[in-house]
Each structure stands twice: as structure tokens, then as C-alpha cells.
Design an enzyme around this catalytic site. Structure first.
Site, PDB file in Angstrom:
ATOM      1  N   THR A 111       2.969  -0.161   3.253  1.00  0.00           N
ATOM      2  CA  THR A 111       3.133   0.516   4.540  1.00  0.00           C
ATOM      3  C   THR A 111       4.205  -0.210   5.343  1.00  0.00           C
ATOM      4  O   THR A 111       4.108  -1.417   5.565  1.00  0.00           O
ATOM      5  CB  THR A 111       1.782   0.502   5.284  1.00  0.00           C
ATOM      6  OG1 THR A 111       0.880   1.335   4.565  1.00  0.00           O
ATOM      7  CG2 THR A 111       1.922   0.998   6.713  1.00  0.00           C
TER       8      THR A 111
ATOM      9  N   HIS B 115      -5.673   6.338  -3.168  1.00  0.00           N
ATOM     10  CA  HIS B 115      -5.926   5.059  -2.469  1.00  0.00           C
ATOM     11  C   HIS B 115      -7.434   4.937  -2.240  1.00  0.00           C
ATOM     12  O   HIS B 115      -7.981   5.535  -1.321  1.00  0.00           O
ATOM     13  CB  HIS B 115      -5.174   5.064  -1.142  1.00  0.00           C
ATOM     14  CG  HIS B 115      -5.067   3.729  -0.477  1.00  0.00           C
ATOM     15  ND1 HIS B 115      -5.777   2.618  -0.890  1.00  0.00           N
ATOM     16  CD2 HIS B 115      -4.322   3.312   0.583  1.00  0.00           C
ATOM     17  CE1 HIS B 115      -5.474   1.587  -0.108  1.00  0.00           C
ATOM     18  NE2 HIS B 115      -4.591   1.990   0.791  1.00  0.00           N
TER      19      HIS B 115
ATOM     20  N   ASN C 287      -9.106  -1.191   0.071  1.00  0.00           N
ATOM     21  CA  ASN C 287      -8.821  -1.751   1.402  1.00  0.00           C
ATOM     22  C   ASN C 287      -9.596  -1.146   2.578  1.00  0.00           C
ATOM     23  O   ASN C 287      -9.127  -1.175   3.712  1.00  0.00           O
ATOM     24  CB  ASN C 287      -7.310  -1.673   1.693  1.00  0.00           C
ATOM     25  CG  ASN C 287      -6.529  -2.590   0.768  1.00  0.00           C
ATOM     26  OD1 ASN C 287      -7.120  -3.468   0.129  1.00  0.00           O
ATOM     27  ND2 ASN C 287      -5.216  -2.405   0.696  1.00  0.00           N
TER      28      ASN C 287
HETATM   29  C1  LIG Z   1       3.475  -4.931   4.624  1.00  0.00           C
HETATM   30  C2  LIG Z   1       2.361  -4.540   3.701  1.00  0.00           C
HETATM   31  C3  LIG Z   1       1.948  -3.232   3.634  1.00  0.00           C
HETATM   32  C4  LIG Z   1       0.950  -2.824   2.716  1.00  0.00           C
HETATM   33  N1  LIG Z   1       0.623  -1.508   2.620  1.00  0.00           N
HETATM   34  C5  LIG Z   1      -0.233  -1.089   1.650  1.00  0.00           C
HETATM   35  C6  LIG Z   1      -0.458   0.295   1.427  1.00  0.00           C
HETATM   36  O1  LIG Z   1       0.129   1.169   2.089  1.00  0.00           O
HETATM   37  N2  LIG Z   1      -1.337   0.643   0.460  1.00  0.00           N
HETATM   38  C7  LIG Z   1      -1.998  -0.293  -0.308  1.00  0.00           C
HETATM   39  O2  LIG Z   1      -2.772   0.076  -1.200  1.00  0.00           O
HETATM   40  N3  LIG Z   1      -1.764  -1.618  -0.136  1.00  0.00           N
HETATM   41  C8  LIG Z   1      -0.888  -2.028   0.805  1.00  0.00           C
HETATM   42  N4  LIG Z   1      -0.606  -3.375   0.937  1.00  0.00           N
HETATM   43  C9  LIG Z   1      -1.112  -4.316  -0.068  1.00  0.00           C
HETATM   44  C10 LIG Z   1      -0.049  -4.512  -1.168  1.00  0.00           C
HETATM   45  O3  LIG Z   1       0.081  -3.341  -1.944  1.00  0.00           O
HETATM   46  C11 LIG Z   1      -0.387  -5.692  -2.106  1.00  0.00           C
HETATM   47  O4  LIG Z   1      -1.649  -5.460  -2.715  1.00  0.00           O
HETATM   48  C12 LIG Z   1      -0.400  -6.999  -1.349  1.00  0.00           C
HETATM   49  O5  LIG Z   1       0.800  -7.177  -0.629  1.00  0.00           O
HETATM   50  C13 LIG Z   1      -0.611  -8.189  -2.259  1.00  0.00           C
HETATM   51  O6  LIG Z   1       0.433  -8.292  -3.199  1.00  0.00           O
HETATM   52  P1  LIG Z   1       1.626  -9.366  -3.016  1.00  0.00           P
HETATM   53  O7  LIG Z   1       0.972 -10.722  -2.910  1.00  0.00           O
HETATM   54  O8  LIG Z   1       2.457  -9.217  -4.268  1.00  0.00           O
HETATM   55  O9  LIG Z   1       2.359  -9.012  -1.786  1.00  0.00           O
HETATM   56  C14 LIG Z   1       0.336  -3.791   1.876  1.00  0.00           C
HETATM   57  C15 LIG Z   1       0.736  -5.131   1.988  1.00  0.00           C
HETATM   58  C16 LIG Z   1       1.732  -5.507   2.874  1.00  0.00           C
HETATM   59  C17 LIG Z   1       2.178  -6.949   2.924  1.00  0.00           C
END
Ligand SMILES: Cc1cc2nc3c(=O)[nH]c(=O)nc-3n(C[C@H](O)[C@H](O)[C@H](O)COP(=O)(O)O)c2cc1C
Length: 367
Positions: free
Chosen positions: A27, A177, A180
């Protein structure tokens, strides 16, 4: 067969990816008025087309499902047309993109709801922690309205209609989805679902809406272009479950009947566990689900390579690293240095901290 690594192609249902480096759904709150995707969003996604698969940011299936300022939707003609430009740009750049289908349930706020009504949920239980992010800043959560059983077919239809629009918009598939702490997760876990009808109580009831939504979306797309995301140990949005291993084992097992493109699990990191997340062993979940598995959360090149080598997953999704490194697969291939993340510009704004992260220059790329 040799051990797969991040650069080994993999089949995720109908999609044969060129690598196992998936762009996680993210997001970024940069949609235009009316939650319409913009040309800037098309540029951002196209820059990241080298991912084996892009999963789009969470996208609202209906106005009732909204609850985040400037997050895109997929329930109007204008939104669908905006997404068409995004998918065209990604395809032009050689990439593949699934749309993440989102209904926020109780995490919404009356200011987003039709006629200012209450957000909906399985049960009338407000999150005890956090606040709703509204157009006017943070506001207290309200107690949501419990959906009646008669309304649930309408929820399933919201997902089916959005899935149909995703098809018109040129996506390669969709991801449901179910993670979360949003609506489907609220139904699945017993901390938020206190219903006494056949959608509450034992896990086979709590999983019913997930399975009905999956069936409806599969009807639109075919199972091999549908994925689904869970966060079994996650506590974000005040989520809890009395037996997460049993809950998520059950739903993953039941999903086998569809032969989905993939299941996508947010695993708990050591840091998450220190902050209240519940350990749910990945090997146990891996055994329950017989299709391709994507894992996410805190992975880097080394740990992702390891989780593939241990055969605990078929692909790995990256969030933060993909935000800051549009050419992440190439950087991983060369083990090149990574750009740093601009944390202050994650959400909202324009191109800064969004489309201005540089790809590697020729010097680095020649290493
Ligand atoms: C800025 C941001 C926005 C995110 N938006 C979503 C989202 O729209 N849908 C979702 O399932 N997870 C969302 N997440 C979770 C990420 O998909 C991911 O699981 C999380 O960042 C952990 O992975 P990473 O350590 O590689 O960043 C978001 C995370 C971040 C940091």
C-alpha cells in the site's frame, strides 16, 4: 534435480515466472481522486517488472471495503480504466501482475462508508489498539456492525465483481487478501469472530467465508490464476486466535480442493515474536498446502536462498527491498549493493520516494 535458488523459474498456477523473487503487495496511498490508479503508479509498477510476479497493493473491492485514504479501488469504471494503464505498462516492460483484493472490514471508519454508516465485521468488536487512518488524520476506531448472515452472499459478490473487473483491467490473476486483520482474517480468527451461526464457532465455520470467496473468484478466473495471502502468527490490527496452528492448517488444507496458483504466507520474524506475534511453524503449514507456497517478511538474499534450499517455500516475496530497489532481481543476481529505503515517503505524496529510486548504473551492472 538441483536445489532451486532465487533465479530458478517456477510455475505458479498458469504463470511461469522467470525467477522466484516476488514483489510483495505494498500500500503506497498514491491513487488519484475516486481511488483511481494514476500514470505515476503505472511507472512505479513497470519499473519493478523484473519481479517473477508483482502482487499489487491492496485494492478495495467495494466502497464498503475501503478505509485507507488514497488507496486504489476496483469497483468503478474509472478505477478499472486506471488499472488498465498499469497492467499495460507492466506487460510492456515484460512483467506479470496480480491484483490484491481487499475488504478492510472493521479497520474502516464511518467517514469512508456509504451514508456514513458503521464499518462491517463478523462481530461487533472494535480493535482495542491503534486508530483509524481517515482523511482527517487518526481517529478512534468505532465498534463495527456485525454482518447478518443474509448479507454474506453480498460480500462474496463484492469479491466476484472485483475479480471480474480485474480481468477487464488486464491483470494476470488476483490474490485474495486474507491477511493482516482485514475482513476475511476477522472471520477466520476466533478473537474477532464470535458468531453463533454457521460462519462462527469451530474453524470449519470460521473458514467458510474464505472458501466461499475463493470459490467465487475461482469461478471468474480459474484456480490457476488465483492466489491467497495469510498472516498466521500476525497480531497487526489487534488480531488473535486461540489456536493459530489449527486454524491456518485447516484453511490451507481445505484450499487444496481448488488447486490455486499459490498460497502466500507472512511468516513471523524474531522481532515480530518479541512484539507479541505467535509462532506458527512454517514446516507444518507447508505440509498442509499442496500447491506452490510464497513466503514473506524480513527476507534478504541469503535467508530467501536458504528457505528455498530447505524446500520450505517455492518463492519469496520482498516488500521494503522492492520499494527501494526497482531492479532487485538483477541486484540479487550480482550480489550488488542495495539502495536505502526512504521510510518517511512510504505512504502518500508523489514521485519522491516512489518512482525515483535509481536502478543500477552501468558500472555496478557490469560487475
Ligand atoms: C509500506 C507497506 C505497505 C504494505 N501494504 C500491504 C498491502 O497492501 N497488502 C499486504 O498484504 N501487505 C502489505 N504490506 C506487507 C508487505 O507485503 C510485506 O509482507 C512486509 O513488508 C514484510 O516484507 P518485507 O520485510 O520484505 O518488507 C505492506 C508493507 C509495507 C512496508
Amino acid at each position: 534435480m538441483s536445489t532451486p535458488d532465487l533465479f530458478t523459474p517456477v510455475r505458479l498456477g498458469a504463470v511461469e515466472t522467470s525467477n522466484r523473487i516476488i514483489m510483495a503487495p505494498l500500500t503506497r496511498m498514491r491513487a488519484g481522486p475516486g481511488r483511481v490508479p494514476t500514470a505515476l503508479m503505472a511507472t512505479y509498477y513497470a519499473q519493478r517488472a523484473a519481479a517473477g510476479l508483482i502482487v499489487s497493493e491492496a485494492t478495495s473491492v467495494s466502497q464498503q471495503g475501503t478505509g485507507c485514504p488514497n488507496a486504489p479501488g476496483i469497483y468503478t469504471d474509472e478505477q478499472t480504466a486506471g488499472w488498465q494503464k498499469v497492467t499495460a505498462a507492466v506487460h510492456q516492460a515484460g512483467g506479470r501482475i496480480f491484483l490484491q483484493l481487499w475488504h478492510m472490514g472493521r479497520i474502516s471508519h464511518p467517514s469512508f462508508q456509504p451514508e456514513g454508516g458503521l464499518p462491517v465485521a463478523p462481530s461487533a468488536i472494535a480493535p482495542r489498539t491503534g486508530q483509524a487512518l481517515t482523511e482527517k488524520g487518526m481517529q478512534p476506531y468505532v465498534t463495527p456492525r456485525a454482518l447478518s448472515k443474509e448479507e454474506l452472499p453480498g460480500i462474496v459478490t463484492q469479491y466476484a465483481d472485483a475479480a471480474q473487473r480485474a480481468k477487464s483491467a488486464g491483470f494476470d490473476g488476483v490474490e485474495i487478501h486474507n491477511a493482516n486483520g482485514y475482513l476475511l482474517d476477522q472471520f477466520l480468527r476466533d478473537g474477532t469472530n464470535k458468531r453463533t451461526d454457521e460462519y462462527g464457532g469451530p474453524v470449519r465455520n470460521r473458514a467458510r467465508l474464505t472458501l466461499e470467496v475463493t470459490a467465487a473468484v475461482v469461478q471468474v478466473w480459474g484456480a490457476d490464476r488465483v492466489g491467497i495471502r495469510f498472516s498466521p502468527g500476525g497480531v497487526f490490527n489487534d488480531m488473535s486466535d486461540s489456536n493459530p496452528l489449527a486454524t491456518f492448517s485447516h484453511v490451507l488444507h481445505e484450499l487444496n480442493r481448488f488447486k490455486l496458483a499459490y498460497a502466500h504466507l507472512i511468516v513471523s520474524t524474531d522481532d515480530d515474536l518479541k512484539h507479541g506475534a505467535v509462532p506458527v511453524p512454517l514446516p507444518a503449514l507447508r505440509k498442509e498446502f499442496h500447491g506452490p507456497l510464497i513466503v514473506a517478511n524480513g527476507f534478504n538474499r541469503a535467508t530467501a536462498t536458504q528457505v528455498l534450499a530447505e524446500d520450505l517455500a517455492d518463492a519469496v516475496a520482498f516488500g521494503h527491498l522492492f520499494i527501494a530497489n526497482p531492479d532487485l532481481p538483477e541486484r540479487f543476481r550480482l550480489d550488488a549493493p542495495l539502495n536505502l529505503l526512504d521510510e518517511a515517503r512510504l505512504y502518500g505524496g508523489a514521485g519522491q520516494g516512489y518512482t525515483d529510486y535509481p536502478a543500477m548504473g552501468p558500472q555496478l551492472a557490469r560487475r
